[in-house]
Design a protein around this motif. Structure first.
Motif, PDB file in Angstrom:
ATOM      1  N   ILE A   1       3.012 -16.932  -5.199  1.00 36.41           N
ATOM      2  CA  ILE A   1       2.686 -15.905  -6.188  1.00 36.41           C
ATOM      3  C   ILE A   1       2.845 -16.480  -7.591  1.00 36.41           C
ATOM      4  CG2 ILE A   1       3.366 -13.676  -7.126  1.00 36.41           C
ATOM      5  CD1 ILE A   1       4.263 -12.852  -4.350  1.00 36.41           C
ATOM      6  N   LEU A   2       1.777 -16.328  -8.413  1.00 38.84           N
ATOM      7  CA  LEU A   2       1.810 -16.768  -9.806  1.00 38.84           C
ATOM      8  C   LEU A   2       2.109 -15.631 -10.767  1.00 38.84           C
ATOM      9  CD1 LEU A   2      -1.346 -19.070  -9.840  1.00 38.84           C
ATOM     10  CD2 LEU A   2       1.032 -19.698  -9.375  1.00 38.84           C
ATOM     11  N   GLY A   3       1.928 -14.401 -10.345  1.00 41.02           N
ATOM     12  CA  GLY A   3       2.189 -13.258 -11.202  1.00 41.02           C
ATOM     13  C   GLY A   3       1.634 -11.991 -10.581  1.00 41.02           C
ATOM     14  N   ARG A   4       2.094 -10.879 -11.108  1.00 42.94           N
ATOM     15  CA  ARG A   4       1.672  -9.583 -10.591  1.00 42.94           C
ATOM     16  C   ARG A   4       0.611  -8.974 -11.513  1.00 42.94           C
ATOM     17  NH1 ARG A   4       5.660  -4.515  -8.960  1.00 42.94           N
ATOM     18  NH2 ARG A   4       3.995  -3.001  -8.510  1.00 42.94           N
ATOM     19  N   VAL A   5      -0.376  -8.299 -10.890  1.00 46.09           N
ATOM     20  CA  VAL A   5      -1.407  -7.603 -11.647  1.00 46.09           C
ATOM     21  C   VAL A   5      -0.822  -6.279 -12.137  1.00 46.09           C
ATOM     22  CG1 VAL A   5      -3.685  -6.535 -11.555  1.00 46.09           C
ATOM     23  CG2 VAL A   5      -3.267  -8.696 -10.332  1.00 46.09           C
ATOM     24  N   VAL A   6      -0.741  -6.101 -13.483  1.00 50.99           N
ATOM     25  CA  VAL A   6      -0.165  -4.874 -14.044  1.00 50.99           C
ATOM     26  C   VAL A   6      -1.235  -3.917 -14.539  1.00 50.99           C
ATOM     27  CG1 VAL A   6       2.000  -6.016 -14.637  1.00 50.99           C
ATOM     28  CG2 VAL A   6       0.121  -5.985 -16.292  1.00 50.99           C
ATOM     29  N   LEU A   7      -2.444  -4.406 -14.802  1.00 47.43           N
ATOM     30  CA  LEU A   7      -3.521  -3.525 -15.269  1.00 47.43           C
ATOM     31  C   LEU A   7      -4.849  -4.252 -15.118  1.00 47.43           C
ATOM     32  CD1 LEU A   7      -4.394  -0.861 -16.728  1.00 47.43           C
ATOM     33  CD2 LEU A   7      -4.246  -2.145 -18.866  1.00 47.43           C
ATOM     34  N   VAL A   8      -5.900  -3.485 -14.781  1.00 44.15           N
ATOM     35  CA  VAL A   8      -7.271  -3.999 -14.736  1.00 44.15           C
ATOM     36  C   VAL A   8      -8.122  -3.108 -15.641  1.00 44.15           C
ATOM     37  CG1 VAL A   8      -9.277  -4.506 -13.311  1.00 44.15           C
ATOM     38  CG2 VAL A   8      -6.967  -4.881 -12.394  1.00 44.15           C
ATOM     39  N   HIS A   9      -8.649  -3.690 -16.711  1.00 43.63           N
ATOM     40  CA  HIS A   9      -9.526  -2.956 -17.621  1.00 43.63           C
ATOM     41  C   HIS A   9     -10.982  -3.154 -17.214  1.00 43.63           C
ATOM     42  CE1 HIS A   9      -7.220  -1.869 -21.580  1.00 43.63           C
ATOM     43  NE2 HIS A   9      -6.869  -1.130 -20.536  1.00 43.63           N
ATOM     44  N   VAL A  10     -11.729  -2.043 -17.237  1.00 41.19           N
ATOM     45  CA  VAL A  10     -13.136  -2.056 -16.851  1.00 41.19           C
ATOM     46  C   VAL A  10     -13.957  -1.608 -18.046  1.00 41.19           C
ATOM     47  CG1 VAL A  10     -14.863  -1.163 -15.256  1.00 41.19           C
ATOM     48  CG2 VAL A  10     -12.510  -1.511 -14.466  1.00 41.19           C
ATOM     49  N   GLU A  11     -14.944  -2.391 -18.406  1.00 44.14           N
ATOM     50  CA  GLU A  11     -15.850  -1.973 -19.472  1.00 44.14           C
ATOM     51  C   GLU A  11     -16.816  -0.915 -18.937  1.00 44.14           C
ATOM     52  OE1 GLU A  11     -16.420  -5.632 -22.495  1.00 44.14           O
ATOM     53  OE2 GLU A  11     -17.133  -6.040 -20.469  1.00 44.14           O
ATOM     54  N   ARG A  12     -17.304  -0.063 -19.832  1.00 41.11           N
ATOM     55  CA  ARG A  12     -18.104   1.093 -19.420  1.00 41.11           C
ATOM     56  C   ARG A  12     -19.563   0.684 -19.248  1.00 41.11           C
ATOM     57  NH1 ARG A  12     -16.714   5.970 -17.312  1.00 41.11           N
ATOM     58  NH2 ARG A  12     -15.074   6.177 -18.871  1.00 41.11           N
ATOM     59  N   TYR A  13     -19.938   0.286 -18.038  1.00 39.14           N
ATOM     60  CA  TYR A  13     -21.330   0.020 -17.683  1.00 39.14           C
ATOM     61  C   TYR A  13     -21.823   1.163 -16.796  1.00 39.14           C
ATOM     62  CZ  TYR A  13     -20.403  -4.764 -19.212  1.00 39.14           C
ATOM     63  OH  TYR A  13     -20.072  -5.880 -19.952  1.00 39.14           O
ATOM     64  N   GLY A  14     -21.714   2.377 -17.269  1.00 37.31           N
ATOM     65  CA  GLY A  14     -21.964   3.511 -16.396  1.00 37.31           C
ATOM     66  C   GLY A  14     -20.706   3.819 -15.619  1.00 37.31           C
ATOM     67  N   HIS A  15     -20.812   4.453 -14.491  1.00 41.40           N
ATOM     68  CA  HIS A  15     -19.671   4.790 -13.649  1.00 41.40           C
ATOM     69  C   HIS A  15     -19.523   3.772 -12.535  1.00 41.40           C
ATOM     70  CE1 HIS A  15     -18.938   8.658 -15.562  1.00 41.40           C
ATOM     71  NE2 HIS A  15     -20.253   8.884 -15.527  1.00 41.40           N
ATOM     72  N   LYS A  16     -18.310   3.674 -12.045  1.00 38.47           N
ATOM     73  CA  LYS A  16     -18.054   2.829 -10.891  1.00 38.47           C
ATOM     74  C   LYS A  16     -18.739   3.438  -9.672  1.00 38.47           C
ATOM     75  CE  LYS A  16     -13.923   2.579  -9.081  1.00 38.47           C
ATOM     76  NZ  LYS A  16     -14.085   2.608  -7.625  1.00 38.47           N
ATOM     77  N   ALA A  17     -19.182   2.586  -8.766  1.00 41.29           N
ATOM     78  CA  ALA A  17     -19.863   3.079  -7.571  1.00 41.29           C
ATOM     79  C   ALA A  17     -18.977   4.067  -6.831  1.00 41.29           C
ATOM     80  CB  ALA A  17     -20.236   1.902  -6.661  1.00 41.29           C
ATOM     81  N   SER A  18     -19.554   5.199  -6.474  1.00 39.60           N
ATOM     82  CA  SER A  18     -18.777   6.270  -5.835  1.00 39.60           C
ATOM     83  C   SER A  18     -18.479   5.917  -4.385  1.00 39.60           C
ATOM     84  CB  SER A  18     -19.549   7.586  -5.907  1.00 39.60           C
ATOM     85  OG  SER A  18     -20.784   7.473  -5.219  1.00 39.60           O
ATOM     86  N   GLY A  19     -17.414   6.529  -3.866  1.00 42.25           N
ATOM     87  CA  GLY A  19     -17.018   6.321  -2.480  1.00 42.25           C
ATOM     88  C   GLY A  19     -16.463   7.608  -1.896  1.00 42.25           C
ATOM     89  N   GLY A  20     -15.820   7.485  -0.770  1.00 38.20           N
ATOM     90  CA  GLY A  20     -15.317   8.672  -0.089  1.00 38.20           C
ATOM     91  C   GLY A  20     -13.988   9.167  -0.612  1.00 38.20           C
ATOM     92  N   PHE A  21     -13.289   8.398  -1.440  1.00 41.42           N
ATOM     93  CA  PHE A  21     -12.000   8.811  -1.949  1.00 41.42           C
ATOM     94  C   PHE A  21     -12.097   9.063  -3.450  1.00 41.42           C
ATOM     95  CE2 PHE A  21     -11.189   6.289   1.808  1.00 41.42           C
ATOM     96  CZ  PHE A  21     -10.300   7.092   2.527  1.00 41.42           C
TER      97      PHE A  21
END
Length: 334
Positions: free
Chosen positions: A307-327
């Motif tokens: 392990i090199l480090g823990r993911v604390v946040l993922v930023h997403v730029e607004r290219y429309g909405h994220k693909a929808s799913g069942g949850f």
């Protein structure tokens, strides 16, 4: 046939007697001069003395020319036989030297090449674990309990302050529960050439801080030529609390994130390099046994991975909405 015999010469006229008679004698006398007289069958020709003097001068000049020609012929004959007194030969241009006798002139030497640029400074040495930066510690954080700094500001222009003449500053307070965004250095983009050493060499520009205070940082003395970006905000405490925070560009397809436009956009992943304790529900940045870097979660730590480090946040730029799913979680931009 007629001939001319000279008579005694007088100071003014010399007489010539043309012997003979008939047409031949008369023609000869007429060719010499005029007037003519006849005496006892002879014709006497009277010639002016000036004309005789010119004839004598011509004869003398002809004799001198003949003498000069004879002398020239004699000298030429002596020169041909190697004797002295020959006329000098006509001057001619000297013959050019043969090509082999010419000394070649070497071309001028080219200027020396410029010195090579100095090599880049070596990367900071690794710590004992091989990954964490040992020479770029995070800057000291600010705290609400820090003592105030005495100001030496002394205005002299008489400018108005907050509330003067009904003028007010655009104040915005950091609430006690807010987390101030942090400026982080981006280590690079996750691809086949990205290595753990590149992640370890990236400095942490801002320190962890308390809620309600500014996230203050600085560039290390070694400098930083890579990109920087602000990450986090009021709703993410993990960003504020991360002790050694850096950024990493990761393709959305590597983490299972897609967009409606069908393009594989990059995500900005915040990594805390001090948090290396594995947890089943968390995402981590891993050093693969083959030398590459991977991001993801695991039911159990993979064999040979670190392990090199823990993911604390993922930023997403607004290219429309994220693909929808069942949850519901899959329909959010988070």
């Amino acid at each position: 046939m007629a001939f001319v015999a000279p008579l005694p010469v007088t100071p003014a006229v010399q007489r010539w007697t043309v012997r003979g008679s008939g047409a031949g004698a008369g023609a000869a006398a007429a060719a010499v001069a005029a007037p003519t007289t006849t005496r006892r069958g002879r014709r006497t020709v009277v010639v002016p003395t000036a004309q005789l003097n010119r004839q004598a001068e011509i004869a003398r000049v002809m004799e001198q020319l003949a003498a000069l020609k004879a002398a020239k012929a004699a000298k030429e004959a002596a020169a041909a036989a190697g004797g002295r007194g020959a006329y000098p030969a006509a001057k001619t241009a000297p013959a050019p030297a043969p090509a082999a006798a010419l000394t070649p002139v070497p071309p001028p030497a080219p200027p020396p090449p410029p010195p090579p640029p100095p090599p880049p400074p070596p990367p900071p040495p690794m710590a004992t674990d091989g990954y964490a930066s040992a020479t770029t510690p995070p800057p000291a954080p600010r705290s609400l309990s820090d003592p105030p700094v005495v100001s030496t500001y002394a205005p002299t222009l008489g400018l108005g302050v907050h509330g003067t003449a009904n003028r007010f500053l655009p104040l915005a307070a950091v609430e006690p529960v807010d987390s101030h965004p942090r400026v982080v250095a981006v280590a690079g983009r996750l691809d086949g050439s990205f290595t753990p050493a590149a992640l370890a060499a990236t400095p942490c520009l801002t320190a962890a801080h308390e809620a309600g205070v500014f996230a203050v940082g600085a560039v290390p003395a070694t400098g930083w030529a890579g990109g920087v970006v602000a990450i986090g905000g009021s709703e993410v405490d993990a960003v504020r609390e991360a002790a050694d925070l850096v950024g990493l560009w990761v393709p959305g397809s590597a983490l299972g994130v897609g967009w409606e436009d069908g393009v594989d956009h990059d995500l900005l992943v915040g990594v805390d390099r001090t948090d290396r304790e594995w947890a089943r529900s968390a995402f981590f940045v891993w050093a693969a046994p083959g030398g590459g870097v991977e991001v993801g979660s695991a039911e159990h730590p993979p064999d040979g991975a670190e392990i090199l480090g823990r993911v604390v946040l993922v930023h997403v730029e607004r290219y429309g909405h994220k693909a929808s799913g069942g949850f519901e979680e899959m329909n959010e931009v988070y």
